[in-house]
Scaffold this motif. Structure first.
Motif, PDB file in Angstrom:
ATOM      1  N   GLU A  52       0.829  -1.204   0.000  1.00 23.90           N
ATOM      2  CA  GLU A  52       0.000   0.000   0.000  1.00 23.90           C
ATOM      3  C   GLU A  52       0.866   1.259   0.000  1.00 23.90           C
ATOM      4  N   ARG A  53       1.952   1.234   0.760  1.00 24.02           N
ATOM      5  CA  ARG A  53       2.866   2.377   0.769  1.00 24.02           C
ATOM      6  C   ARG A  53       3.491   2.590  -0.604  1.00 24.02           C
ATOM      7  N   LEU A  54       3.911   1.504  -1.222  1.00 24.07           N
ATOM      8  CA  LEU A  54       4.509   1.612  -2.553  1.00 24.07           C
ATOM      9  C   LEU A  54       3.501   2.136  -3.570  1.00 24.07           C
ATOM     10  N   GLU A  55       2.290   1.613  -3.514  1.00 24.64           N
ATOM     11  CA  GLU A  55       1.264   2.073  -4.443  1.00 24.64           C
ATOM     12  C   GLU A  55       0.988   3.560  -4.253  1.00 24.64           C
ATOM     13  N   SER A  56       0.910   3.996  -3.014  1.00 26.49           N
ATOM     14  CA  SER A  56       0.690   5.406  -2.727  1.00 26.49           C
ATOM     15  C   SER A  56       1.855   6.242  -3.234  1.00 26.49           C
ATOM     16  N   PHE A  57       3.060   5.756  -2.988  1.00 21.78           N
ATOM     17  CA  PHE A  57       4.253   6.461  -3.444  1.00 21.78           C
ATOM     18  C   PHE A  57       4.243   6.611  -4.961  1.00 21.78           C
ATOM     19  N   TYR A  58       3.995   5.510  -5.658  1.00 23.64           N
ATOM     20  CA  TYR A  58       4.000   5.544  -7.115  1.00 23.64           C
ATOM     21  C   TYR A  58       2.850   6.383  -7.670  1.00 23.64           C
ATOM     22  N   LYS A  59       1.709   6.302  -7.034  1.00 23.66           N
ATOM     23  CA  LYS A  59       0.570   7.100  -7.495  1.00 23.66           C
ATOM     24  C   LYS A  59       0.915   8.585  -7.428  1.00 23.66           C
ATOM     25  N   ASN A  60       1.493   8.993  -6.306  1.00 17.54           N
ATOM     26  CA  ASN A  60       1.895  10.397  -6.157  1.00 17.54           C
ATOM     27  C   ASN A  60       2.997  10.771  -7.143  1.00 17.54           C
ATOM     28  N   ARG A  61       3.903   9.856  -7.392  1.00 15.75           N
ATOM     29  CA  ARG A  61       5.006  10.123  -8.310  1.00 15.75           C
ATOM     30  C   ARG A  61       4.510  10.253  -9.739  1.00 15.75           C
ATOM     31  N   PHE A  62       3.576   9.405 -10.123  1.00 16.14           N
ATOM     32  CA  PHE A  62       3.068   9.458 -11.488  1.00 16.14           C
ATOM     33  C   PHE A  62       2.343  10.772 -11.754  1.00 16.14           C
TER      34      PHE A  62
END
Length: 135
Positions: A52-62
């Motif tokens: 979930e942390r990774l998904e949140s990180f990537y979502k914000n990065r994208f």
């Protein structure tokens, strides 16, 4: 294989710490089953939380980055993840507890049954090892 070894290691440490309190073989057997079950559940909870942390990180990065920036960051992240995976089990565990779970040296020491100085030494050596691998 590394994850199962880690779970086995945690179970063994807990049994070792409680060995004086375990009297009958029935209690030992049920205790081993219970702590193993709990360690596996905790492992899957950590996996879910990390994902979930990774998904949140990537979502914000994208949303905030260009294609080139994202590719460069992805490469750095993969190199870091690969470098962390090469650390010895105990050092990796200390690093994860410190950085990903925001635990204090004292909390880590108590959880792993080691001294605060050992926690500090593991973190120092992990940083040196990661710096060497990433430079």
């Amino acid at each position: 294989p590394f994850e199962s070894e880690g779970i086995f290691h945690e179970v063994f440490l807990k049994i070792f710490r409680k060995r004086c309190e375990l009297e009958s073989s029935d209690r030992v057997q049920s205790y081993i089953f219970t702590i193993t079950k709990n360690e596996v559940i905790d492992y899957f909870k950590r996996l879910k939380r990390d994902r979930e942390r990774l998904e949140s990180f990537y979502k914000n990065r994208f949303e905030d980055s260009t294609g080139e920036e994202m590719a460069a960051e992805e490469m750095i992240f993969q190199r870091l993840e690969s470098a962390v995976d090469t650390l010895p089990y105990q050092r990796k565990k200390v690093l994860e507890l410190s950085y990903f779970e925001d635990k204090s040296y004292q909390e880590i020491a108590e959880e792993l049954g080691i001294s605060k100085n050992t926690v500090k030494n593991h973190l120092i050596k992990a940083r040196i090892n990661l710096r060497d691998r990433l430079s």
